[in-house]
Design a protein around this motif. Structure first.
Motif, PDB file in Angstrom:
ATOM      1  N   ASN A  72       0.768  -1.618   0.155  1.00 19.65           N
ATOM      2  CA  ASN A  72       0.063  -0.126   0.562  1.00 19.65           C
ATOM      3  C   ASN A  72       0.823   1.292   0.155  1.00 19.65           C
ATOM      4  O   ASN A  72       2.172   1.413   0.548  1.00 19.65           O
ATOM      5  N   GLU A  74       0.063   4.037   0.660  1.00 20.00           N
ATOM      6  CA  GLU A  74       0.272   4.449   2.180  1.00 20.00           C
ATOM      7  C   GLU A  74       0.980   3.627   3.261  1.00 20.00           C
ATOM      8  O   GLU A  74       2.196   4.824   4.094  1.00 20.00           O
ATOM      9  N   THR A  75       1.336   2.866   3.215  1.00 16.67           N
ATOM     10  CA  THR A  75       2.147   1.930   4.028  1.00 16.67           C
ATOM     11  C   THR A  75       3.988   1.879   3.759  1.00 16.67           C
ATOM     12  O   THR A  75       4.700   2.739   4.993  1.00 16.67           O
ATOM     13  N   GLU A  78       4.472   5.984   5.189  1.00 15.62           N
ATOM     14  CA  GLU A  78       5.110   5.624   6.471  1.00 15.62           C
ATOM     15  C   GLU A  78       5.683   5.115   7.520  1.00 15.62           C
ATOM     16  O   GLU A  78       4.890   3.837   8.254  1.00 15.62           O
ATOM     17  N   TRP A  79       6.442   3.944   6.011  1.00 14.15           N
ATOM     18  CA  TRP A  79       7.476   2.929   6.548  1.00 14.15           C
ATOM     19  C   TRP A  79       7.727   3.457   8.557  1.00 14.15           C
ATOM     20  O   TRP A  79       7.510   2.319   8.291  1.00 14.15           O
ATOM     21  N   THR A  81       6.544   4.194  10.441  1.00 10.45           N
ATOM     22  CA  THR A  81       4.866   4.157  11.251  1.00 10.45           C
ATOM     23  C   THR A  81       4.415   2.044  11.500  1.00 10.45           C
ATOM     24  O   THR A  81       4.233   1.395  12.297  1.00 10.45           O
ATOM     25  N   TYR A  82       4.848   1.536  10.359  1.00 10.96           N
ATOM     26  CA  TYR A  82       4.158   0.144  10.107  1.00 10.96           C
ATOM     27  C   TYR A  82       5.719  -0.768  10.308  1.00 10.96           C
ATOM     28  O   TYR A  82       5.275  -2.029  10.017  1.00 10.96           O
ATOM     29  N   ALA A  83       7.159  -0.388  10.361  1.00  7.76           N
ATOM     30  CA  ALA A  83       8.528  -0.987  10.113  1.00  7.76           C
ATOM     31  C   ALA A  83       7.819  -2.754  10.778  1.00  7.76           C
ATOM     32  O   ALA A  83       7.825  -3.631  10.875  1.00  7.76           O
ATOM     33  N   ASP A  84       8.331  -1.859  12.437  1.00  8.83           N
ATOM     34  CA  ASP A  84       8.172  -2.861  13.099  1.00  8.83           C
ATOM     35  C   ASP A  84       6.947  -3.636  13.107  1.00  8.83           C
ATOM     36  O   ASP A  84       7.458  -5.114  12.936  1.00  8.83           O
ATOM     37  N   GLU A  85       5.114  -3.841  12.621  1.00  6.37           N
ATOM     38  CA  GLU A  85       5.084  -4.690  12.625  1.00  6.37           C
ATOM     39  C   GLU A  85       4.351  -5.501  11.695  1.00  6.37           C
ATOM     40  O   GLU A  85       4.782  -6.880  11.745  1.00  6.37           O
ATOM     41  N   MET A  86       5.568  -4.938  10.431  1.00  5.42           N
ATOM     42  CA  MET A  86       5.760  -5.566   8.645  1.00  5.42           C
ATOM     43  C   MET A  86       6.179  -6.973   9.012  1.00  5.42           C
ATOM     44  O   MET A  86       6.408  -7.611   9.080  1.00  5.42           O
TER      45      MET A  86
END
Length: 101
Positions: A72, A74-75, A78-79, A81-86
């Motif tokens: 996505n 947006e992902t 805003e990497w 914000t999402y990197a740890d969960e990914m």
């Protein structure tokens, strides 16, 4: 609630599994994808030759690969914000596959 819509307008390979991504709002983000390349879709991108076949989809304005993998926009934008969960999701896939295999 309105969400910003981001579009990928540029992409350059800068290292193994690493891309410099440019967005239509001027943001430039360099991402090393290696930690998230697990699972049925992203795992195939561990093949560096496949990973290098990244392109920008003209319709959805994000990164895509020939095997159907994409992110996505947006992902990507805003990497942090999402990197740890990914990464956690990738680790769960790796653990699951190790138990199955």
């Amino acid at each position: 609630m309105e969400h910003a819509i981001y579009r990928v307008v540029g992409c350059e390979i800068t290292g193994p599994y690493t891309l410099r991504i440019t967005f239509d709002d001027g943001m430039v983000r360099e991402i090393n994808f290696k930690p998230v390349l697990e699972g049925p879709v992203y795992g195939a991108l561990q093949d560096e030759e496949l990973f290098k076949q990244v392109s920008i989809d003209a319709e959805i304005h994000t990164l895509v690969w020939p095997n159907g993998a994409d992110f996505n926009p947006e992902t990507l934008h805003e990497w942090p914000t999402y990197a740890d969960e990914m990464k956690r999701m990738a680790e769960r896939w790796a653990t699951t596959m190790a138990k199955v295999g």
